[in-house]
Motif scaffolding. Sequence first.
Motif, mmCIF file in Angstrom:
data_model
loop_
_atom_site.group_PDB
_atom_site.id
_atom_site.type_symbol
_atom_site.label_atom_id
_atom_site.label_comp_id
_atom_site.label_asym_id
_atom_site.label_seq_id
_atom_site.Cartn_x
_atom_site.Cartn_y
_atom_site.Cartn_z
ATOM 1 N N ALA A 112 0.823 -1.206 0.000
ATOM 2 C CA ALA A 112 0.000 0.000 0.000
ATOM 3 C C ALA A 112 0.853 1.250 0.000
ATOM 4 O O ALA A 112 0.544 2.238 -0.675
ATOM 5 C CB ALA A 112 -0.938 -0.007 1.209
ATOM 6 N N GLU A 113 1.956 1.221 0.755
ATOM 7 C CA GLU A 113 2.848 2.385 0.802
ATOM 8 C C GLU A 113 3.518 2.607 -0.536
ATOM 9 O O GLU A 113 3.664 3.750 -0.992
ATOM 10 C CB GLU A 113 3.894 2.192 1.900
ATOM 11 N N GLU A 114 3.938 1.517 -1.197
ATOM 12 C CA GLU A 114 4.541 1.639 -2.519
ATOM 13 C C GLU A 114 3.550 2.258 -3.500
ATOM 14 O O GLU A 114 3.905 3.129 -4.301
ATOM 15 C CB GLU A 114 4.980 0.270 -3.024
ATOM 16 N N ASP A 115 2.317 1.785 -3.448
ATOM 17 C CA ASP A 115 1.290 2.310 -4.354
ATOM 18 C C ASP A 115 1.020 3.783 -4.077
ATOM 19 O O ASP A 115 0.816 4.568 -5.011
ATOM 20 C CB ASP A 115 -0.008 1.507 -4.209
ATOM 21 N N ARG A 116 1.021 4.163 -2.811
ATOM 22 C CA ARG A 116 0.803 5.568 -2.466
ATOM 23 C C ARG A 116 1.923 6.435 -3.023
ATOM 24 O O ARG A 116 1.665 7.532 -3.539
ATOM 25 C CB ARG A 116 0.728 5.744 -0.944
ATOM 26 N N LEU A 117 3.160 5.947 -2.932
ATOM 27 C CA LEU A 117 4.286 6.719 -3.447
ATOM 28 C C LEU A 117 4.192 6.859 -4.957
ATOM 29 O O LEU A 117 4.400 7.945 -5.502
ATOM 30 C CB LEU A 117 5.603 6.056 -3.043
ATOM 31 N N LYS A 118 3.872 5.758 -5.652
ATOM 32 C CA LYS A 118 3.735 5.822 -7.108
ATOM 33 C C LYS A 118 2.629 6.789 -7.506
ATOM 34 O O LYS A 118 2.768 7.559 -8.461
ATOM 35 C CB LYS A 118 3.446 4.430 -7.668
ATOM 36 N N THR A 119 1.514 6.732 -6.772
ATOM 37 C CA THR A 119 0.404 7.642 -7.067
ATOM 38 C C THR A 119 0.813 9.092 -6.863
ATOM 39 O O THR A 119 0.502 9.969 -7.682
ATOM 40 C CB THR A 119 -0.799 7.311 -6.162
ATOM 41 N N LEU A 120 1.546 9.343 -5.769
ATOM 42 C CA LEU A 120 2.002 10.706 -5.487
ATOM 43 C C LEU A 120 2.907 11.212 -6.610
ATOM 44 O O LEU A 120 2.715 12.335 -7.109
ATOM 45 C CB LEU A 120 2.751 10.741 -4.161
ATOM 46 N N VAL A 121 3.889 10.409 -7.002
ATOM 47 C CA VAL A 121 4.828 10.832 -8.043
ATOM 48 C C VAL A 121 4.085 11.095 -9.348
ATOM 49 O O VAL A 121 4.347 12.089 -10.046
ATOM 50 C CB VAL A 121 5.927 9.771 -8.238
ATOM 51 N N THR A 122 3.143 10.226 -9.693
ATOM 52 C CA THR A 122 2.359 10.422 -10.921
ATOM 53 C C THR A 122 1.572 11.718 -10.861
ATOM 54 O O THR A 122 1.538 12.496 -11.826
ATOM 55 C CB THR A 122 1.403 9.238 -11.135
ATOM 56 N N GLU A 123 0.922 11.970 -9.723
ATOM 57 C CA GLU A 123 0.134 13.199 -9.575
ATOM 58 C C GLU A 123 1.020 14.438 -9.657
ATOM 59 O O GLU A 123 0.642 15.450 -10.265
ATOM 60 C CB GLU A 123 -0.624 13.173 -8.244
ATOM 61 N N VAL A 124 2.201 14.363 -9.047
ATOM 62 C CA VAL A 124 3.129 15.499 -9.089
ATOM 63 C C VAL A 124 3.559 15.766 -10.526
ATOM 64 O O VAL A 124 3.513 16.914 -11.011
ATOM 65 C CB VAL A 124 4.348 15.237 -8.193
ATOM 66 N N HIS A 125 3.967 14.720 -11.244
ATOM 67 C CA HIS A 125 4.409 14.895 -12.632
ATOM 68 C C HIS A 125 3.296 15.468 -13.505
ATOM 69 O O HIS A 125 3.542 16.315 -14.380
ATOM 70 C CB HIS A 125 4.880 13.564 -13.203
ATOM 71 N N ASN A 126 2.066 15.032 -13.268
ATOM 72 C CA ASN A 126 0.939 15.521 -14.068
ATOM 73 C C ASN A 126 0.563 16.954 -13.731
ATOM 74 O O ASN A 126 -0.150 17.619 -14.501
ATOM 75 C CB ASN A 126 -0.282 14.616 -13.881
ATOM 76 N N SER A 127 1.010 17.449 -12.579
ATOM 77 C CA SER A 127 0.650 18.800 -12.136
ATOM 78 C C SER A 127 1.693 19.849 -12.511
ATOM 79 O O SER A 127 1.467 21.046 -12.294
ATOM 80 C CB SER A 127 0.440 18.810 -10.610
ATOM 81 N N LEU A 128 2.817 19.432 -13.058
ATOM 82 C CA LEU A 128 3.885 20.373 -13.370
ATOM 83 C C LEU A 128 3.507 21.235 -14.558
ATOM 84 O O LEU A 128 2.855 20.785 -15.504
ATOM 85 C CB LEU A 128 5.184 19.614 -13.659
ATOM 86 N N SER A 129 3.934 22.490 -14.527
ATOM 87 C CA SER A 129 3.571 23.422 -15.604
ATOM 88 C C SER A 129 4.763 24.167 -16.193
ATOM 89 O O SER A 129 4.658 24.732 -17.286
ATOM 90 C CB SER A 129 2.554 24.448 -15.081
ATOM 91 N N ARG A 130 5.885 24.178 -15.514
ATOM 92 C CA ARG A 130 6.990 25.035 -15.953
ATOM 93 C C ARG A 130 7.507 24.649 -17.333
ATOM 94 O O ARG A 130 7.845 25.511 -18.149
ATOM 95 C CB ARG A 130 8.130 24.993 -14.940
ATOM 96 N N ALA A 131 7.596 23.344 -17.614
ATOM 97 C CA ALA A 131 8.142 22.901 -18.903
ATOM 98 C C ALA A 131 7.364 23.476 -20.071
ATOM 99 O O ALA A 131 7.935 23.762 -21.131
ATOM 100 C CB ALA A 131 8.143 21.374 -18.956
#
Length: 780
Positions: A112-131
Amino acid sequence: MTKALEPLLKETPSIEIEAVGVTSALCEQIGRASKPEEALVQVNVNIYGPRERAAEIGGALSDQKHYLQRPDYFKAQFPYDNPHTLIFPDLEGQLVEEEVREEVSAAAKPRAEEDRLKTLVTEVHNSLSRAKELEIEIGDKRLKSDLLNHQQRALSYMLQRESGAIPEKYRLWQKGSHGGQELYIHRITKTRSQVRPEEMGGGVLADEMGMGKTFSTLALIVQTIEAGLEWAEQKRSEEHTSGKARRYSHATLIVVPSALLINTWLNEIELHIQDGLKTVKYHGQGREKDLSELEQADVVITTYNTLASEFSPRKAVLDRINWYRIVLDEAHIIRRPTTTFYRTCTDLEARSRWCLTGTPIQNRLEDIGALFAFLRAEPFHSLAQFRRFICIPFEQGDAKARDRLVLLYDALCLRRTKDILELPSHNERTRDLTMTDDERRQYDKTFKILLRYMGTGVSQYPGGAGHGHDHRSIKFGQFQAHLQLRILCNHGTFQKPFSWKKRDLKDERAAEREAFIGLGQGPEIMCDGCKQPRPILGSTNNSFVENCTHSFCLECLDDCADFPGMQNMKHCPLCHRFGNAPPDDQDDIVMQDGDDEDNTPDKDMVQENSLHKDYFNRTGFSTKMNALIRDVKEDVGTTKSIIFSCWTKTLNLISRQLTKEKIRHLRIDGDCLLSKRQNIIDKFARDGNARVLLMTTGTGAFGLNLTAANRIFLVEPQWNPSVENQAIARAIRLRQQKEVLVTRYYLRDTVEESMRSQQVKKRQVALFGFAREDGEVTVA
């Protein structure tokens, strides 16, 4: 805090309390303060004491609601043991301890912790705007090649980060007010400052592998050479006035994982930069140590190992220069603050710092926190601060962790994926094969032998069940059973009937390491040469004639090859040095592929006949080998192919089959020295007659650029699909012009079929317990 620590303070000298503060942070905070109450700084409190009292002290602190965390700095001579670390009893003992001292995590993360981390990283990457909002920077006229659109934007981002000309939207310090006074407030920590802190000095270029991070960095170096010269001259002038003796250089110091990557950078410089860039290779026994020469270079390239080897002496050569810029290639190597790699890199002084990595977060959030600490991106130059504001909220399920990580990423990182590129596509095909009757009989017979041995608790650990290894021996026996059946799937009846005495420990160790990777633990091997943890990928399998347990990274072996008697690397460097090596046995000499231009497949035959006559039959049949050779022969005159297997014996059998078909081929495996690899890769790229390159999977996934090939063959499935993906990605890069075809092989009704369908969690269960959901023990 005082109430919690007071009982411990009275127990000196049994217990020692140490307060640690970073001098630069103390001075800066005090310097910003306009009144006494603002001159407050945070310090870390370390507790040292007898190991047998760890649980007692941990309990006393827990009663006061205080919990120990891994410190940023502590006395290296003492082992770190945290009584507050969570242990999951159900998962204890699941990781096999290899005889070459592999250092792996003692307990797997809950899924569950691994899945939470993967979900967090995915959400962060999808929220980036600077590029998406970066301008285009064409690049300096001294570039021989044109930057692609995404590289132009990378250059724009890097120039912003170095100059401090950052759009207001992506600054971490913003204008605000407090008590009627105009201040600058940090968007995450809410720290206040009367003057606007500078936001400059580098960052993280975290584009996916194969997008040209090296070229983007070279474009930055070329474009800022003049600015570097001015900076160095100004600093020298200031030092002269103050009477100090610090040296300053306009050069960029590039740190890479291996000598092979040094060659990659040098090749990129030759390919993309016009003449006039002075480059110094700081590596090997005869490396340049004249400070004046290093100071006058434009680029100095070294390795993490070289830095670590010079760490002990105070003020080593590279540490005596204040560089204009430091670039860490494959920067995730420093993600563990307790390693010498981390300490040596963070101790270096430079105006700007850059981290290049396609995987800034590997197993935990602290991975990218270590990179921010290297960047000295205050206040996250302290890992304790990163844990406080990012990791702990994440562990507590606080949504602020995601929002804060997005702010940090957009400020300090540039992350894009290959989706924005127009790379040649790659197709995948799967060969589902069925064994012949003879192969099936041998497979079933081997299976019964293995089950019988497991029933008696036999394993490679001496003494078996009566010497305290009961549980571990049985589990390791199960692992061995799975491994031997996987190898048999490749070899068919070419392989002689199974015998515990005739096993190949070298191949088994390679498979064990591959299995650890499959668990997602990011394991590392401690090198007995440099004493540094090395990632599994890119590590040699170390099979010396001494049959010792010493293990060495490829770079240490490369350095040892310069000494008398070590050219063929058949002896362990440590045993050889201290006179423990057995007499030479000419029948056991292993010839290195690529040692000379007359490196023909016939030499592979000589090697295979001398080393493996007790393992392979002269004749036999393998369904998988037949299918592989048939596929390789298709269009072999107009294509180039790479064949991956994690086992050297399988490569030997493939070599024999290719030789019979008169298909010229080259080979790189874990025993191939770094100094030889680039020569073999270059030969494969330019030699029209060399149609096939044989590689061990881990070797192909680390530090190689293989765009000469457009066909990839994966002989057997891996526990971790990412290992396969990394190997494939070496061929699908920016300069790949052709469509890439990937072929995978599976045998029906075998262990390979079960591997194919299992998810990561089920693989972990299958590896160490071979348990089905109904609890019945099985191996296939």
